[in-house]
Design an enzyme around this catalytic site. Structure first.
Site, PDB file in Angstrom:
ATOM      1  N   ASP A   1       0.854  -1.189   0.000  1.00 21.68           N
ATOM      2  CA  ASP A   1       0.000   0.000   0.000  1.00 21.68           C
ATOM      3  C   ASP A   1       0.891   1.240   0.000  1.00 21.68           C
ATOM      4  OD1 ASP A   1      -2.300  -1.697   0.486  1.00 21.68           O
ATOM      5  OD2 ASP A   1      -1.585  -1.838   2.549  1.00 21.68           O
TER       6      ASP A   1
ATOM      7  N   ASP B   1      -1.990  -2.815  -4.698  1.00 22.69           N
ATOM      8  CA  ASP B   1      -2.841  -3.246  -3.584  1.00 22.69           C
ATOM      9  C   ASP B   1      -3.692  -2.044  -3.181  1.00 22.69           C
ATOM     10  OD1 ASP B   1      -4.010  -4.755  -1.640  1.00 22.69           O
ATOM     11  OD2 ASP B   1      -2.239  -4.995  -0.409  1.00 22.69           O
TER      12      ASP B   1
ATOM     13  N   ASP C   1      -4.341   1.538   4.066  1.00 23.88           N
ATOM     14  CA  ASP C   1      -4.981   0.508   4.885  1.00 23.88           C
ATOM     15  C   ASP C   1      -4.762   0.824   6.359  1.00 23.88           C
ATOM     16  OD1 ASP C   1      -5.845  -0.832   2.670  1.00 23.88           O
ATOM     17  OD2 ASP C   1      -4.620  -2.621   2.964  1.00 23.88           O
TER      18      ASP C   1
ATOM     19  N   ARG D   1     -14.104   0.340  -1.821  1.00 24.86           N
ATOM     20  CA  ARG D   1     -13.445   0.515  -0.525  1.00 24.86           C
ATOM     21  C   ARG D   1     -13.148   1.985  -0.223  1.00 24.86           C
ATOM     22  NH1 ARG D   1      -9.010  -4.447  -0.162  1.00 24.86           N
ATOM     23  NH2 ARG D   1     -10.445  -6.127  -0.711  1.00 24.86           N
TER      24      ARG D   1
END
Length: 436
Positions: free
Chosen positions: A216, A255, A259, A312
């Site tokens: 990430d 990715d 996060d 997301r």
């Protein structure tokens, strides 16, 4: 000399005034960093989301002169992060730091041959019944192990990383905020790192296979008191549309962008721009992580721009997440799926956000139910009109009904704007270049 009642009252008043002055000066000293003109010295203001609770988030605001540095290379940033351990530090980033300047070939293990990898694990040869194994998979894994330490940077406690000017950033690097406390990242353009060695998993995606990647742009892992502010997250020169396809699946080298996982807690994410990405922002990474995540993952998202993203924004498990005053721009060209993912034991409050949707994209797709968990979604506007997102979702998906009422009421909101002004306000001010 006998004191009269009038003189005694004057003395009491003077004493009270002095005490009030001392308290005022003390309070001013305590909040001086929050109001500093220097973005590197600024702290998260009181009451500004979950990150402001407890001891608050000051990052490196209290750094002495010996722990303030300016870096112009990726290696320079990593060295500055290591210097001084957990002592308060401010690291100013000037220009663009490239973590993969030498290209993917610099990480490849001797003998790794991607053409051979494709030939060995072609579904026509390998099938879809078992994970890949053998010499080329071992060499792929060895190559990945060489890439990881080169493109990741560990951020210690009590650190502020801040971009200088409007064009500071990181290309191909991943900020690892792991197991620490009190970190601020501001004013950076973070171009998503490319995983040079994605793994083919033939058993994934209902046994049709998928390419799985890591890294990430930033990960908050088991850390507390983190403020991500005025950053731009983007795929930059390598959007998914430029990635090739093998075995009928996109050779996915990205990715997430941000996060927040593994027991992370007390995080504020404000005034960032998330652009042109698939799996954008995940809060809680596993339904089976109750031991680390239950009672944690308290995150505030406000005044962020999500433009051209697929999904997301965020997807939530476990956490009490307050998402308000965010702007979502969807275009006809993007492969939009949803914004808010309602996951296992989540308690999401999504209020006073603004959505700009093109013809053919339904407001019912804004919410996505992954697990049965309650959600509050009030005062949200779609194309300039207030819409009950839960009601439109439930009307379109009567077999997958969402429950209303997250069970808690957010109070840590420093500023709440009318959602109708967000397209102009957030669209203009979110992202790198606006900190301070």
């Amino acid at each position: 000399m006998t004191r009269t009642p009038q003189r005694r009252s004057h003395r009491v008043a003077a004493t009270a005034a002095c005490a009030a002055l001392v308290l005022a000066l003390t309070a001013t000293a305590g909040t001086a960093h929050a109001h500093s003109r220097d973005p590197g010295r600024q702290s998260l203001p009181a009451g500004d989301g979950w990150g402001s609770t407890g001891s608050g988030t000051t990052g490196g605001a209290r750094a002495d002169a010996a722990h303030v540095s300016t870096v112009t290379t990726w290696d320079g940033l990593k060295a500055a992060l290591r210097e001084g351990g957990d002592s308060p530090k401010i690291i100013r980033v000037r220009g663009t730091l490239n973590a993969t300047a030498d290209g993917c070939a610099a990480f490849a293990a001797e003998g790794y041959d991607f053409a051979r990898y494709l030939a060995d694990y072609d579904p026509a040869v390998w099938g879809h019944d078992k994970p890949v194994s053998g010499p080329q998979e071992d060499l792929r894994a060895a190559s990945a192990a060489r890439q990881k330490p080169a493109i990741t940077a560990d951020v210690p406690s009590n650190t502020t990383i801040v971009g200088v000017g409007a064009h500071a950033g990181i290309v191909g690097g991943s900020l690892q905020i792991k197991g620490v406390d009190n970190v601020i990242v501001r004013n950076l353009t973070l171009e998503s790192p490319l995983d040079c060695f994605p793994q083919w998993d033939p058993t994934d995606d209902n046994r049709t296979g998928a390419w799985n990647s890591e890294y990430d742009s930033a990960v908050v892992h088991g850390s507390t008191h983190v403020w991500m502010d005025h950053n731009t997250f983007t795929d930059g020169a390598h959007p998914d549309s430029t990635l090739p396809t093998y075995f009928g699946k996109i050779y996915e080298q990205h990715d997430g962008e941000l996060d927040i996982v593994k027991g992370a807690d007390r995080v504020t994410v404000s005034w960032n721009a998330f652009r042109e990405h698939d799996k954008t922002l995940m809060i809680g990474n596993s339904d089976g992580a109750a031991a680390t995540d239950a009672g944690r993952l308290k995150v505030t998202l406000h005044h962020n721009l999500f433009a051209g993203i697929v999904e997301r924004a965020p997807r939530v498990r476990f956490g009490q997440v307050d998402a308000y005053n965010n702007l979502y721009r969807v275009t006809k060209e993007q492969k939009y799926q949803y914004a808010f993912g309602i996951g296992y034991q989540s308690q999401l409050v999504a209020e006073k956000n603004a959505f700009v949707l093109p013809d053919g994209v339904s407001a019912a797709n804004i919410l996505k139910k992954w697990s049965d968990a309650p959600v509050t979604a009030d005062g949200n506007y779609v194309n300039g009109r207030v819409v009950d997102l839960i009601a439109v979702h439930n009307a379109q998906s009567p077999g997958d009904v969402l429950r209303s009422g997250a069970g808690w009421t957010p109070t840590l909101r420093a500023r709440v704007d009318d959602p109708r002004v967000l397209p102009g306000l957030v669209g203009r001010r979110a992202g790198a270049g606006g900190a301070g």
